[in-house]
Design a protein around this motif. Structure first.
Motif, PDB file in Angstrom:
ATOM      1  N   THR A 237     -12.704  33.492  -9.408  1.00 10.40           N
ATOM      2  CA  THR A 237     -12.379  33.802 -10.800  1.00 10.40           C
ATOM      3  C   THR A 237     -13.645  34.020 -11.620  1.00 10.40           C
ATOM      4  OG1 THR A 237     -10.372  32.456 -10.634  1.00 10.40           O
ATOM      5  CG2 THR A 237     -11.144  33.012 -12.847  1.00 10.40           C
ATOM      6  N   LEU A 238     -14.634  33.134 -11.443  1.00 10.73           N
ATOM      7  CA  LEU A 238     -15.890  33.272 -12.177  1.00 10.73           C
ATOM      8  C   LEU A 238     -16.620  34.551 -11.780  1.00 10.73           C
ATOM      9  CD1 LEU A 238     -17.232  29.589 -12.099  1.00 10.73           C
ATOM     10  CD2 LEU A 238     -16.206  30.814 -14.033  1.00 10.73           C
ATOM     11  N   GLY A 239     -16.546  34.911 -10.479  1.00 16.33           N
ATOM     12  CA  GLY A 239     -17.179  36.144 -10.026  1.00 16.33           C
ATOM     13  C   GLY A 239     -16.545  37.373 -10.649  1.00 16.33           C
ATOM     14  N   ALA A 240     -15.200  37.388 -10.705  1.00 13.20           N
ATOM     15  CA  ALA A 240     -14.491  38.518 -11.319  1.00 13.20           C
ATOM     16  C   ALA A 240     -14.801  38.594 -12.811  1.00 13.20           C
ATOM     17  CB  ALA A 240     -12.991  38.376 -11.094  1.00 13.20           C
ATOM     18  N   ALA A 256     -11.873  45.833  -5.410  1.00 14.24           N
ATOM     19  CA  ALA A 256     -12.862  45.097  -4.619  1.00 14.24           C
ATOM     20  C   ALA A 256     -12.244  43.835  -4.020  1.00 14.24           C
ATOM     21  CB  ALA A 256     -14.065  44.748  -5.485  1.00 14.24           C
ATOM     22  N   ILE A 257     -11.448  43.116  -4.816  1.00 19.17           N
ATOM     23  CA  ILE A 257     -10.777  41.906  -4.314  1.00 19.17           C
ATOM     24  C   ILE A 257      -9.778  42.272  -3.220  1.00 19.17           C
ATOM     25  CG2 ILE A 257      -9.208  40.025  -4.936  1.00 19.17           C
ATOM     26  CD1 ILE A 257     -10.543  39.971  -7.686  1.00 19.17           C
ATOM     27  N   PHE A 258      -9.058  43.372  -3.437  1.00 17.14           N
ATOM     28  CA  PHE A 258      -8.087  43.827  -2.431  1.00 17.14           C
ATOM     29  C   PHE A 258      -8.787  44.185  -1.115  1.00 17.14           C
ATOM     30  CE2 PHE A 258      -5.843  47.352  -0.355  1.00 17.14           C
ATOM     31  CZ  PHE A 258      -4.601  46.761  -0.120  1.00 17.14           C
ATOM     32  N   GLY A 261     -10.065  41.006   0.623  1.00 13.67           N
ATOM     33  CA  GLY A 261      -8.972  40.288   1.265  1.00 13.67           C
ATOM     34  C   GLY A 261      -8.505  40.965   2.543  1.00 13.67           C
ATOM     35  N   LEU A 262      -8.414  42.295   2.505  1.00 16.17           N
ATOM     36  CA  LEU A 262      -7.952  43.037   3.678  1.00 16.17           C
ATOM     37  C   LEU A 262      -8.959  42.936   4.833  1.00 16.17           C
ATOM     38  CD1 LEU A 262      -5.889  44.994   4.926  1.00 16.17           C
ATOM     39  CD2 LEU A 262      -7.175  46.882   3.915  1.00 16.17           C
ATOM     40  N   ILE A 263     -10.229  43.171   4.519  1.00 12.05           N
ATOM     41  CA  ILE A 263     -11.269  43.100   5.561  1.00 12.05           C
ATOM     42  C   ILE A 263     -11.414  41.677   6.082  1.00 12.05           C
ATOM     43  CG2 ILE A 263     -13.734  43.413   6.030  1.00 12.05           C
ATOM     44  CD1 ILE A 263     -13.696  45.667   3.923  1.00 12.05           C
ATOM     45  N   GLY A 264     -11.386  40.700   5.176  1.00  8.97           N
ATOM     46  CA  GLY A 264     -11.504  39.301   5.588  1.00  8.97           C
ATOM     47  C   GLY A 264     -10.381  38.866   6.502  1.00  8.97           C
TER      48      GLY A 264
END
Length: 270
Positions: A237-240, A256-258, A261-264
């Protein structure tokens, strides 16, 4: 000003309230909500400005730059209508005062409105609605709309009355007794506390990586939980938030979050 309103004033209050919903109907980056405000004010202009020339001058006054939290814009509408009435009765009054009061209200009221409606009511309503929606309940979106709009509509309506009744005395009184500063601080604290508390329940970020070290299985998520429970949602949250403050577009942060999450998930990190 007497708190007992005449029938034509009660009718005017209702007209200002309903017309306020079109405040952003002509929103533009030159004068923001000015055209919507002038349209909402027109019943008051017709009621108190008797000649076409006076009506033209009043419309010019109310098409000056204006921008405020829409949910409480009716306070400014009511106050401006009250001051138009005062100017119609006392021609020695400087009409530029009307716009000056409107402008002085934008900052304090927006600070209160943004904190209460965007930072508190909407977050709480969304939290309740999303929790139920995740369980497949149709009450999720229904409760979200009710929890946000019921207090919004009540406050929006009564702000019209309060603004009209208080008139131009509000600014002087509020700043003298410090009411505006205290209300803004209170709303900000409530909003920030609510948003901060919901990070732990609304943001999910778990690491699924494990490693075998001899006979011991290292679970990376348990390591983070020992440092501080829910530390990963907090850092995400702090990063976003930090990226948005630096000028990164919200859509870019979401993508970027999506992608993360997908790559991770594909490589087994998440």
């Amino acid at each position: 000003m007497s708190n007992v309103m005449k029938s034509d004033e009660k009718k005017l209050i209702n007209q200002l309230f309903w017309r306020s919903f079109a405040l952003e109907g002509s929103f533009n980056y030159e004068k923001m909500q000015a055209l919507g405000f002038a349209w909402a004010m027109f019943p008051a202009i017709k009621l108190y400005c008797k000649t076409p020339q006076e009506q033209v001058e009043a419309l010019k006054r109310h098409t000056a730059f204006f921008n405020i939290t829409p949910n409480i814009c009716t306070f400014s509408l009511g106050m401006a209508a009250s001051m138009e009435k005062e100017y119609a009765e006392k021609k020695d009054m400087d009409p530029s005062t009307i716009n000056a009061v409107k402008v002085s209200l934008m900052g304090p009221l927006s600070g209160i409105g943004d904190s209460f409606f965007w930072g508190t009511f909407r977050v709480i309503a969304a939290g309740v609605g999303i929790s139920l929606a995740q369980q497949g309940s149709i009450l999720g979106p229904i409760l979200f709309l009710l929890l946000f709009n019921v207090p919004h509509l009540i406050i929006r309506y009564y702000c019209t009355i309060w603004g009209y009744q208080l008139g131009s005395k509000f600014i002087q009184t509020s700043y003298e007794n410090g009411l505006i500063q205290h209300m803004t601080k209170l709303a900000t604290v409530i909003g920030l506390t609510t948003v901060g508390a919901m990070i732990a329940t609304m943001v999910t970020f778990n690491v699924g990586f494990t490693a075998q070290i001899g006979e011991t299985t290292l679970v990376l998520q348990e390591v983070f939980d020992q440092i501080m429970p829910k530390i990963l949602p907090l850092l995400l949250t702090l990063g976003a938030f930090g990226a948005i403050r630096k000028g990164v577009k919200v859509n870019t942060v979401i993508l970027a979050i999506f992608a993360f999450g997908l790559i991770g998930t594909l490589i087994g990190l998440l």
